[in-house]
Design a protein around this motif. Structure first.
Motif, PDB file in Angstrom:
ATOM      1  N   GLU A 386       9.093-163.716   0.667  1.00 39.54           N
ATOM      2  CA  GLU A 386      10.309-162.900   0.747  1.00 39.54           C
ATOM      3  C   GLU A 386      10.009-161.552   1.404  1.00 39.54           C
ATOM      4  O   GLU A 386      10.767-161.084   2.267  1.00 39.54           O
ATOM      5  CB  GLU A 386      10.877-162.708  -0.658  1.00 39.54           C
ATOM      6  N   TYR A 389       9.450-161.916   5.322  1.00 36.62           N
ATOM      7  CA  TYR A 389      10.654-162.100   6.140  1.00 36.62           C
ATOM      8  C   TYR A 389      11.608-160.908   6.023  1.00 36.62           C
ATOM      9  O   TYR A 389      12.327-160.593   6.985  1.00 36.62           O
ATOM     10  CB  TYR A 389      11.342-163.408   5.766  1.00 36.62           C
ATOM     11  N   SER A 390      11.612-160.226   4.884  1.00 35.03           N
ATOM     12  CA  SER A 390      12.413-159.010   4.770  1.00 35.03           C
ATOM     13  C   SER A 390      11.883-157.935   5.710  1.00 35.03           C
ATOM     14  O   SER A 390      12.658-157.229   6.374  1.00 35.03           O
ATOM     15  CB  SER A 390      12.398-158.489   3.327  1.00 35.03           C
ATOM     16  N   LEU A 393      12.931-158.860   9.252  1.00 34.28           N
ATOM     17  CA  LEU A 393      14.334-158.559   9.516  1.00 34.28           C
ATOM     18  C   LEU A 393      14.530-157.062   9.728  1.00 34.28           C
ATOM     19  O   LEU A 393      15.311-156.643  10.609  1.00 34.28           O
ATOM     20  CB  LEU A 393      15.186-159.055   8.357  1.00 34.28           C
ATOM     21  N   ASP A 397      16.119-155.156  13.007  1.00 35.01           N
ATOM     22  CA  ASP A 397      17.189-154.155  12.933  1.00 35.01           C
ATOM     23  C   ASP A 397      16.807-152.898  13.691  1.00 35.01           C
ATOM     24  O   ASP A 397      17.624-152.311  14.412  1.00 35.01           O
ATOM     25  CB  ASP A 397      17.478-153.813  11.464  1.00 35.01           C
ATOM     26  N   HIS A 587      22.982-158.786  12.442  1.00 37.34           N
ATOM     27  CA  HIS A 587      22.058-158.779  11.290  1.00 37.34           C
ATOM     28  C   HIS A 587      22.241-160.033  10.447  1.00 37.34           C
ATOM     29  O   HIS A 587      21.256-160.664  10.040  1.00 37.34           O
ATOM     30  CB  HIS A 587      22.325-157.520  10.448  1.00 37.34           C
ATOM     31  N   ASP A 588      23.492-160.404  10.166  1.00 35.13           N
ATOM     32  CA  ASP A 588      23.756-161.563   9.304  1.00 35.13           C
ATOM     33  C   ASP A 588      23.273-162.851   9.945  1.00 35.13           C
ATOM     34  O   ASP A 588      22.747-163.736   9.259  1.00 35.13           O
ATOM     35  CB  ASP A 588      25.252-161.661   9.010  1.00 35.13           C
ATOM     36  N   SER A 591      19.527-162.858   9.794  1.00 34.32           N
ATOM     37  CA  SER A 591      19.158-163.023   8.391  1.00 34.32           C
ATOM     38  C   SER A 591      19.276-164.481   7.967  1.00 34.32           C
ATOM     39  O   SER A 591      18.425-164.997   7.231  1.00 34.32           O
ATOM     40  CB  SER A 591      20.039-162.135   7.510  1.00 34.32           C
ATOM     41  N   PHE A 594      16.302-166.339   9.233  1.00 29.53           N
ATOM     42  CA  PHE A 594      15.100-166.020   8.472  1.00 29.53           C
ATOM     43  C   PHE A 594      15.156-166.620   7.067  1.00 29.53           C
ATOM     44  O   PHE A 594      14.119-166.985   6.509  1.00 29.53           O
ATOM     45  CB  PHE A 594      14.918-164.505   8.407  1.00 29.53           C
ATOM     46  N   GLU A 595      16.337-166.694   6.493  1.00 32.96           N
ATOM     47  CA  GLU A 595      16.458-167.350   5.194  1.00 32.96           C
ATOM     48  C   GLU A 595      16.054-168.817   5.298  1.00 32.96           C
ATOM     49  O   GLU A 595      15.418-169.369   4.392  1.00 32.96           O
ATOM     50  CB  GLU A 595      17.886-167.225   4.668  1.00 32.96           C
TER      51      GLU A 595
END
Length: 630
Positions: A386, A389-390, A393, A397, A587-588, A591, A594-595
């Motif tokens: 987590e 990948y956070s 992201l 951004d 971003h979404d 994301s 990446f999720e």
């Protein structure tokens, strides 16, 4: 019981209690003296601890005093049985992920608890008349098989000079009790064969049932493999059968009694308060008193001073696999006392039964602790993925905000478009005649593609770095990197570039849609300006990617006009809303990609079937419920 690793075979020639063995070299007496008699623990009432030099008792079959069946360690108790069944269900449902912390210890603890539930506790709760099982166990070459044959009164198990001799356990019982030891009632996972005629060894891993009229009803003798065998399967079998026995007769030699493996098993008997008798065999005449005193001192120091103790002298008086003299009479007399007296039999079996139940107060929580170790490892691994990948992201951004993408090919395309005036021509001030904008030309389309390629490359390279970071962090936990490699986590999925390209293209179309649907634009611009929505969207994207904060140098009259026009046409507030919505949409979408990548790591953890905190809590609850039922 904990199964220790195999001990390498020794080439040391030991003395003989088996056929055809040679005399051993003389054994030097240990330097440790026995404790004074005043410090020795007294023998409990009802337990016959024969001294080494006590006169032998008259030979008689084990248990000959009474053929009545004893009533077992406990009366049938429905609530206790339910709680034991509940615990078995909980323990059986635990699975450990191989290689991860806690796996080896957890699997051993799980197997030990499950074996004692299946092979000892539940059978004795369900059947109060279960025969008393006496397991003869101990060191390699201690003469266990010779002792078993002597106690039974005929040869039921093979002996010899080969070490280890017992390649399969042999269980001797009265023919009327054979059904108690069938696959349905006793160690159901272990194949067995009935012995016919002369004693013959079975195959490794197979239980040999030797029905003998010399054995009284309600009593069984088990000749187990060596606890210190060089063959790992042998001492694992020994542990399994000791887990199922009511009384241990543990045999070791004057040469091996100080071995670590011997004391590992004896300490298990101590910790579970198992009914125990110990036999020191092959004791030479010279130094006999010092040897037996030292052995007794070691027993006392390890909390086993209460155990019945016997010695077997070095002897060659063996024929037909049995002692020809009265060598084993003291042991036979002791077992006859236990087996022939119902009260003593019940005392022995009850003590072992209660001792096993008591041991669950620590053994099951220890199993739960290993479950918690694996659950913690799983949380750590999930958190590592987590975080990786956070962080990725967040990097994207920043890169899509600070103008770093407006370099190289994107910059060249932008300068080409700005110099050509294509964007300016796509915007027309409405005059007397309504003119349609020309739309984006080839240069603007090339710029649009360059932006899409740059964002796609950024997403793919960041995803690759995130995966590498996650795998590197997994490598800090034993066994986790192998788990990652086995699930293909060290490489990116082949279709990730296609997914990234599709996501960026959808985002670009979304920005065009925002331009077209903005109500403020329709009200304020439509009366004065005819414009191309795709051209406006392209200008907006350039602004979102950091135009003005980057090193982009734009020259030429029309080059700055679209940027100025954006604010003039949409107004500052409307432009901020459109920009914020467009940025959040990008971003979404990234994301979501990446999720999906992070989910690969979560799926690997799920496939490993790592136990969780709920499993540990259920084990603790089962332990509490068992205590209440007792």
């Amino acid at each position: 019981m904990t199964r220790p690793p195999a001990v390498p075979a020794t080439t040391e020639q030991v003395g003989s209690t088996s056929d055809n063995a040679t005399e051993p070299p003389e054994v030097a007496a240990p330097a440790v003296e026995a404790p004074p008699a005043s410090r020795r623990q007294p023998e409990p009432a009802g337990r016959s601890a024969a001294l080494p030099d006590a006169p032998p008792a008259a030979p008689r079959p084990v248990g000959a005093r009474s053929r009545a069946k004893h009533r077992g360690p406990v009366a049938s108790d429905a609530q206790l049985e339910r709680r034991l069944e509940e615990m078995r269900t909980r323990v059986r449902g635990i699975e450990f992920a191989p290689g991860l912390p806690g796996a080896s210890e957890g699997e051993t603890a799980r197997a030990d608890v499950l074996d004692q539930l299946n092979d000892y506790l539940l059978p004795r709760v369900r059947n109060a008349d279960t025969p008393l099982l006496i397991a003869v166990a101990g060191s390699t070459g201690a003469g266990k098989s010779t002792l078993v044959n002597s106690l039974v009164g005929e040869q039921v198990t093979t002996t010899g000079v080969r070490r280890p001799t017992t390649n399969s356990p042999v269980l001797a019982c009265n023919p009327a009790d054979v059904h108690w030891f069938s696959e349905a009632a006793f160690l159901p996972s272990l194949p067995r064969v009935r012995q016919e005629g002369l004693a013959m060894p079975g195959k490794d891993g197979m239980l040999v049932l030797a029905a003998s009229e010399c054995m009284p009803e309600g009593v069984a003798l088990l000749d187990t493999p060596d606890v210190d065998s060089a063959v790992s399967a042998h001492h694992e079998f020994a542990a399994k059968f000791l887990d199922a026995a009511d009384l241990w007769v543990f045999v070791t030699t004057s040469r091996r009694y100080a071995d670590a493996r011997v004391w590992e098993f004896l300490q298990v008997a101590r910790d579970r308060d198992t009914s125990l008798a110990v036999v020191l065999s092959r004791v030479p005449r010279r130094g006999r008193e010092q040897l037996t005193a030292h052995f007794g001192a070691m027993l006392a120091a390890n909390g086993l001073g209460h155990a019945a103790r016997f010695t077997i002298p070095e002897t060659d008086q063996i024929a037909g696999g049995r002692f020809t003299a009265n060598t084993a009479d003291q042991i036979r007399s002791y077992l006859a006392d236990v087996a022939g007296d119902l009260a003593k039999r019940d005392l022995v079996s009850r003590r072992t039964f209660v001792g096993v139940l008591d041991s669950f107060r620590t053994r099951v929580p220890e199993l739960a602790r290993q479950v918690e170790v694996q659950a913690e490892a799983a949380r750590t691994l999930a958190a590592a993925a987590e975080r990786a990948y956070s962080a990725g992201l967040a990097d994207i951004d920043e890169a899509t905000r600070n103008g770093s993408l407006l370099r190289g090919k994107v910059l060249a395309r932008w300068q080409d478009v700005a110099a050509s005036g294509e964007l300016g021509r796509s915007l027309r001030v409405r005059g007397r005649r309504k003119a349609k904008p020309e739309g984006m030309g080839s240069r603007a389309q090339a710029l649009e593609k360059a932006i899409r390629d740059a964002v796609e490359a950024l997403v793919v390279s960041t995803a690759e770095r995130a995966a590498e970071d996650a795998v590197e962090r997994w490598g800090e936990i034993p066994g986790a990197r192998e788990l990652a490699e086995s699930h293909g986590l060290t490489t990116l999925p082949e279709d990730l570039p296609r997914q990234a390209r599709a996501a960026v293209a959808e985002w670009q179309r979304r920005v065009v849609g925002l331009i077209a649907s903005d109500g403020v634009t329709k009200r304020s611009v439509a009366r004065f300006v005819t414009y191309d929505e795709e051209a406006f969207a392209l200008v907006l994207i350039i602004g979102l990617l950091g135009f003005g904060t980057s090193e982009v140098a734009v020259s030429g009259g029309d080059s700055a006009a679209p940027q100025r026009l954006l604010k003039a046409v949409f107004g500052a507030e409307s432009l901020r809303n459109i920009g914020a919505t467009a940025r959040q949409d990008l971003h979404d979408r990234i994301s979501a990609l990446f999720e999906g990548e992070q989910r690969r790591f979560a799926d690997a953890l799920a496939a490993a079937r790592i136990p969780g905190d709920d499993d540990a809590a259920q084990l603790h609850q089962a332990t509490n419920n068992l205590e209440i039922a007792r």
